[in-house]
Every structure is written in structure tokens, then in C-alpha cells.
Design a protein around this motif. Structure first.
Motif, PDB file in Angstrom:
ATOM      1  N   LEU A 131      14.904  25.366  -1.198  1.00  0.00           N
ATOM      2  CA  LEU A 131      13.478  25.580  -0.924  1.00  0.00           C
ATOM      3  C   LEU A 131      13.253  26.973  -0.348  1.00  0.00           C
ATOM      4  O   LEU A 131      12.324  27.688  -0.735  1.00  0.00           O
ATOM      5  CB  LEU A 131      12.991  24.520   0.071  1.00  0.00           C
ATOM      6  N   GLU A 132      14.128  27.327   0.562  1.00  0.00           N
ATOM      7  CA  GLU A 132      14.036  28.636   1.201  1.00  0.00           C
ATOM      8  C   GLU A 132      14.078  29.755   0.142  1.00  0.00           C
ATOM      9  O   GLU A 132      13.264  30.672   0.163  1.00  0.00           O
ATOM     10  CB  GLU A 132      15.200  28.786   2.186  1.00  0.00           C
ATOM     11  N   ASN A 133      15.016  29.627  -0.784  1.00  0.00           N
ATOM     12  CA  ASN A 133      15.146  30.645  -1.826  1.00  0.00           C
ATOM     13  C   ASN A 133      13.896  30.717  -2.684  1.00  0.00           C
ATOM     14  O   ASN A 133      13.392  31.802  -2.982  1.00  0.00           O
ATOM     15  CB  ASN A 133      16.357  30.347  -2.719  1.00  0.00           C
ATOM     16  N   GLU A 134      13.412  29.557  -3.046  1.00  0.00           N
ATOM     17  CA  GLU A 134      12.203  29.463  -3.871  1.00  0.00           C
ATOM     18  C   GLU A 134      11.029  30.170  -3.192  1.00  0.00           C
ATOM     19  O   GLU A 134      10.319  30.968  -3.800  1.00  0.00           O
ATOM     20  CB  GLU A 134      11.876  27.973  -4.063  1.00  0.00           C
ATOM     21  N   LEU A 135      10.844  29.879  -1.899  1.00  0.00           N
ATOM     22  CA  LEU A 135       9.704  30.455  -1.178  1.00  0.00           C
ATOM     23  C   LEU A 135       9.878  31.955  -0.966  1.00  0.00           C
ATOM     24  O   LEU A 135       8.912  32.714  -1.019  1.00  0.00           O
ATOM     25  CB  LEU A 135       9.494  29.733   0.158  1.00  0.00           C
ATOM     26  N   LYS A 136      11.120  32.371  -0.732  1.00  0.00           N
ATOM     27  CA  LYS A 136      11.356  33.806  -0.557  1.00  0.00           C
ATOM     28  C   LYS A 136      11.071  34.551  -1.847  1.00  0.00           C
ATOM     29  O   LYS A 136      10.539  35.656  -1.844  1.00  0.00           O
ATOM     30  CB  LYS A 136      12.784  34.048  -0.083  1.00  0.00           C
ATOM     31  N   GLU A 137      11.423  33.917  -2.971  1.00  0.00           N
ATOM     32  CA  GLU A 137      11.146  34.548  -4.248  1.00  0.00           C
ATOM     33  C   GLU A 137       9.638  34.704  -4.440  1.00  0.00           C
ATOM     34  O   GLU A 137       9.165  35.643  -5.079  1.00  0.00           O
ATOM     35  CB  GLU A 137      11.743  33.692  -5.356  1.00  0.00           C
ATOM     36  N   LEU A 138       8.875  33.775  -3.881  1.00  0.00           N
ATOM     37  CA  LEU A 138       7.415  33.836  -4.003  1.00  0.00           C
ATOM     38  C   LEU A 138       6.785  34.815  -3.020  1.00  0.00           C
ATOM     39  O   LEU A 138       5.592  35.081  -3.075  1.00  0.00           O
ATOM     40  CB  LEU A 138       6.803  32.447  -3.773  1.00  0.00           C
ATOM     41  N   GLY A 139       7.585  35.317  -2.058  1.00  0.00           N
ATOM     42  CA  GLY A 139       7.029  36.311  -1.154  1.00  0.00           C
ATOM     43  C   GLY A 139       7.221  36.021   0.320  1.00  0.00           C
ATOM     44  O   GLY A 139       6.876  36.848   1.163  1.00  0.00           O
TER      45      GLY A 139
END
Lengths: 361, 361
Positions: B195-203
Motif C-alpha cells: 500500500l505504501e508503495n502504491e501511495l508513494k507512486e501516486l505522490g
């Protein structure tokens, strides 16, 4: 250390936070040095004993006076302990001005804009920026000493809350809780109708008992009262569930301004009020306002308030004065002060009256 | 009543609020009449199935579509029962314009600005003021159909919350909860780091687990993360005690903007945050914004969002498309729609993906 006969300088001090019945003492102190540049020497005339002052002594209010190193010698603790003078608000007279002071002269009446100035004393040296001159007091068509002494916290709080969040027009409605202000005064009042009359005389249009808020008909009752008009401003000093009920009376795009939390409970509001009804919730603290506004704005505000007082739109608060005679010993004075603090805390026998402290000078 | 072979008009309807598994049905309906003056006929291309759409069907969201009298005959209830088409948001193409329509032509792509337009259908006649033209879609350097279909609620909500409450400058920090947005997605995610990676990719710059908020070191951890900078804006879609904890991370004079209450608990905030720290709490709802802003402002906003999409500052949401084939019977289509509503409600197997409905035309 000093012979009482020659002393006219006194202060209500504490060296550590705690139960005021234990930590508060009246002490005498020697004459202050002349005021330094950009400072003035002031003599306090009248200083309110507000519930928040007691909270400061208890250490439960997020503000603390500056330690007075010059009083460590006469304070109740050891010379190493910090000594604080209590009191946030008061009316004072300028006695002497330091070098480079502009706009203030001996004889001017001033109120404090720096919080926790230590107003429960006979006098102090303070920075010229820490006070504001108030319109001359005591003459015909001017404000009374009691009004002057109580004009730097409560009246500007009310004035700013009414003016800075919603542009009110004649005919608009506002709603507030804790309208009788002194804690618990309502339950100690000799009946609701007496309180109602008192508040109506002060300007309330309708006074509604708390029980009404839990009633399902509250909203329609309010609509009746306002002739269908939406309420756009609510003032809160209670918080907890009764404030949520008050918010339920508001129309769309209303503003809730909190300046206290007498219930000691958090603000508890349905998120839907914000999202679907456009509610905005603010807080207000007069001390923050003083910090954020310059001298000109501050004096402008004091003049506005003085105008409202002179035209009797703003009345002198119900009050009693606690006189500390010059001949009383420090111990006697301490007893008197502790006694009144206890009364202000419990509200017993106060009937909503504000207490003002006066040291005979 | 109509032979399926000749019908291309379909809608997801309900006649009364309740459990979507029971009240929702797909029905076919005859061709619509030509659009009236100041109206346009549109064909829906893609329509999201958002949790709030399901809440509208359940009757727990304070919004209701207008009854479609013309569909009463084909609706699942008796001809006397009102018939509502579900769906708030969607991308559509103008097929035909009525008399006196300016600024819209056949072939234009539009999104809805009138809430609860009934987008879960093949098409409709709508007022010209109820839609906004969006930048041409599908060509090089333009936005995708999925972006168009999802651009009238979530992206403008985020954009306005970031722009209308605090003037953010480069280097400023904001904090938000429910950043993974779809209800319960977090707990169903295959682990926090994914989840962390996903959200970081989103900004996202930092992703903090909820447990951190209850930790006494939360504030100092946040200070570390921001390099000591104060956070001035918080976005809330959760409410309840965790939002109070989030508010504890804010600096002075911060703004809390709520757009949801996924915890189904009220906003619960210490009054002191408002009084002493200058917190202001607002709500935001994009539908209110559309009501309060004129066509020019609306188009300006859509253009801003399109720019952010083209430059990939705003990404297409993770999604899946539910196709309803033309050959499916109304009963089969009903099963498919109910099935996906159940999945969206539980979040099971969705992994945070948005579902978009597409009727084969």
C-alpha cells in the motif's frame, strides 16, 4: 524584611502551579526602579479575578506569566525559586514614562494587551507595547473604572466573534450557549425566569433552557422564534454534546466560534454538518488577536468598545470589589484572596458577579 | 413489452430505497424523445459505481435522484411508483442538441455537474446547464475515457480542498487520512508496504500506519519527517478519534477539511485546538461547489484537471470495467450489477479498484 508602615507595594504571587488555596500568597515588595527606555511605570486601579486566572495558577491553562526575578527575594519560596504574579487583566494608570516613550503620558489610563502581565498587584514597569491607552474614564459620558478594568478580554472577545466571522446584518440571528457566562451560575440562579430576565435586559432576544435542545421540536421552535430565518453564527463556551445540539439549530453555511469548553468535554460534531451543511468551526482567543494586530488596530477596537459602553449597548458587568486595605498584614491579605478564589471557583454566593481586586495604595 | 433485439436503451433503476441486492434492477426502455429547448441528448460512455452511489440507493446519503416519470411503465414497480435511475457521475457524448443550446454540439464529451443524474444508463435528455464539456478525449496528449468518467467528483474534490482553504507554497506539507480511499481497502491489502508503495507512486511523500497516531512519539516523528515545518492543511474522510489524533499533528492556524466520515463516527476534536492553536474546521462537497459556481468557473476547473492528467500529475485510478453486453437479458444484467455492488460494498477482491459500468450500445 520591610516595615509594613512604609510599604505600598504588594502582589498576589505563586512560585509553583497547584491548588491556589496552597500556592497563592500576598507579599509586599520594595519600590520599583524607574521605568527603562520604552517602558512605563503603571499603578493598577482594579484587576478582575477571572476563572482563567485561577486556571493559570493551577497550571491547567496553556499560558504562564514571566518569572519576576526582582521579587524572588520577597516571594514565599527560596530566593532561587521563580516568582510569578497572578492576574491577566486590569485597569492601570501611567505614573512615569521611560525614555523614548511616545503616545503615553503620566495620568493616562491603560489596559493590558500582553497576557499574564501580573495585574493582581499595586503596580509594575511594563513595555509601552504591552498596554493600550483607553478613552479617559470617570468623566461624564465616559466609561466607568469597572468597565475599563474588564474591557480587554471579554468585551473584545464578544465584539470580534460577532464581527470577524460572519457579516451580520440587521435582523440576523445568532445563537450562543453559556450566555450567563460565570461557571455554574445557571444552576445556582434563583430560578430560570430570573436568569432569563437578566439576559434579556443585557440584549438577549430569546433565552432557551438547555433541556429544549434535547427536545425533537427544538428546530421548529427556533424557526418559530426567528420567523423562519436561518441562524448563521453560533458562539460556544461549553462544548460536548449540548454544543452538537446547538449546531443542529443552525442554517446552511453557518459558523461556529468556540471560546471556551466549560463542560471540559471535546467538541463533538457530526461530520455531515461540515460536508452537507457547510458548517465552519473556528476558535477565538483575544490574546491571539492582540498578538496578530498592531497598536492602531488595538486602539481602534478599544474606541469601538468605549463607544458601545457610553451608549449603554455594552453594560458594566455585575460585580463586587475585593478591597485589600493598606493596613492589612500580608497574611490577612492572603486569606482574603484565597477566600475569594475559592468562591469564584465554586461560584457559590457569586450569582454571576465578577470579582475585582483593589489594593489600597 | 419490447423485443430485446431492437432495444439499446437500458438503465439501473430502483423504486424505493433499501438493500441494493433487493431494490436494484436493470430495465430496458424505449427511445427517448428528441431533446427539448436548452437540453441535450447524451449517451453515457462509462459510469463509475462509487460507494456513495450505493448509499443513495440505500437511502442513507442526503441526496436523491429525481423520479423519472417516463420510466414508470418499464420500472420494476407498479406504474404509480416513482422510478429512479442510479448513478451520479459519468462520461457521456452529446448525440443531439435541442433548440437554443449554445456551446455544446453533437460529439462533445461531457461530465455531469447536476448530482444524481442517473448515469447508470445508456443515455438521457439533460439540461445544458447540468453538464460541462470536457477537453477532447482519446487523442494523443489528452485524457483517457476512464479519467473523463471519474473526473467530476474525486479529482475536483481533491483539487479544491488543496486550493480553497490554505495557500500552499512549494515545500509545504499536508496530512490526510484514508489515503487509500476505497473503504476497508487497507485491511485487505496484501500488506502495508505494498500500500505504501502504491501511495508513494501516486505522490505521497510519507505513508504512516494508523497505529503511529496513537503513539506518543507521533508528533516528534512527524517533525522529523517535515524537517520541523508545521503542517497547515489536513484532509479527513474518516472522523472519530483517529482524526483527533491527526489534528494533534498540525501546527498553528491549520485547516482541517472533511469530505467523508468512513468511521461513521462524529468529528471529535479538543476545543483547545480551535481556541489556542487557531484550528479551523471546514467541510467540502463537490456538488455544493458546482451549485455555487457558474459555468465559466466549472469549465476552468475541468481544464485545470485535464492539464494535471495530461502531465500525469493526476493518474487514472486503478479500475475495472463491468461490461453489460447488449445480448444479456435484463435479468442477467441485474445479476451482474447486484454482484458488483456487493463487491464494492464489501471491498472484497477489489484491491482499491474503482468499478466503471459500460452498457454495450
Amino acid at each position: 524584611m520591610f516595615s509594613t508602615n512604609f510599604l505600598t507595594n504588594r502582589a498576589v504571587v505563586f512560585t509553583s502551579n497547584g491548588d491556589p488555596m496552597k500556592v497563592v500568597r500576598v507579599v509586599s515588595f520594595p519600590n520599583l526602579p524607574p521605568p527603562r527606555p520604552k517602558s512605563v511605570n503603571i499603578r493598577y486601579i482594579l484587576s478582575p479575578i477571572n476563572p482563567s486566572d485561577i486556571n493559570v495558577i493551577e497550571g491547567v491553562y496553556p499560558a504562564k506569566p514571566e518569572a519576576r526575578a526582582d521579587l524572588a527575594q520577597v516571594g514565599p519560596g527560596s530566593a532561587e525559586e521563580p516568582c510569578f504574579i497572578a492576574g491577566n487583566e486590569g485597569l492601570a494608570e501611567v505614573q512615569e514614562v521611560g525614555e523614548g516613550v511616545g503616545g503615553l503620558a503620566s495620568g493616562d489610563r491603560v489596559v493590558m494587551v500582553k497576557p499574564q502581565s501580573g495585574t493582581w498587584s499595586t503596580g509594575a514597569n511594563v513595555g509601552e507595547q504591552d498596554v493600550i491607552k483607553v478613552p479617559k474614564i470617570g468623566r461624564a459620558a465616559t466609561i466607568s473604572e469597572v468597565q475599563g478594568a474588564t474591557m480587554s478580554v471579554n468585551p473584545p472577545t464578544a465584539y470580534n466573534m460577532l464581527n470577524n466571522f460572519v457579516e451580520l446584518r440587521p435582523g440576523d440571528w445568532i445563537v450562543q450557549n453559556g450566555a450567563n457566562s460565570a461557571v455554574s451560575a445557571q444552576s445556582l440562579w434563583p430560578g430560570f425566569s430570573s436568569l432569563e430576565n437578566e439576559l434579556k435586559e443585557l440584549g438577549a432576544t430569546h433565552v432557551l433552557p438547555l433541556e429544549l435542545l434535547s427536545d425533537r421540536s427544538a428546530r421548529s421552535r427556533i424557526k418559530e422564534v426567528t420567523g423562519g430565518a436561518n441562524i448563521r453564527l453560533a458562539l460556544n463556551c461549553v462544548s460536548g454534546p449540548t454544543t452538537a445540539a446547538m449546531v443542529g439549530l443552525l442554517g446552511p453555511d453557518a459558523h461556529l466560534v468556540s471560546y471556551g469548553a466549560m463542560s471540559k468535554r471535546p467538541l463533538l460534531l457530526p461530520t455531515s454538518a461540515f460536508i452537507f451543511k457547510g458548517l465552519t468551526a473556528h476558535g477565538f482567543m483575544q490574546n491571539r488577536w492582540y498578538r496578530e494586530n498592531d497598536l492602531e488596530k488595538r486602539e481602534e477596537l478599544m474606541n469601538e468598545l468605549a463607544k458601545l459602553m457610553v451608549t449603554r449597548k455594552l453594560r458594566e458587568p455585575r460585580h463586587m470589589i475585593l478591597d485589600i486595605p493598606r493596613t492589612a498584614s500580608d497574611d490577612d491579605a492572603t486569606s482574603k484572596v484565597r477566600d475569594i478564589i475559592e468562591k469564584v471557583t465554586s461560584g457559590k454566593g457569586m450569582f454571576g458577579r465578577k470579582v475585582l481586586l483593589r489594593f489600597e495604595n
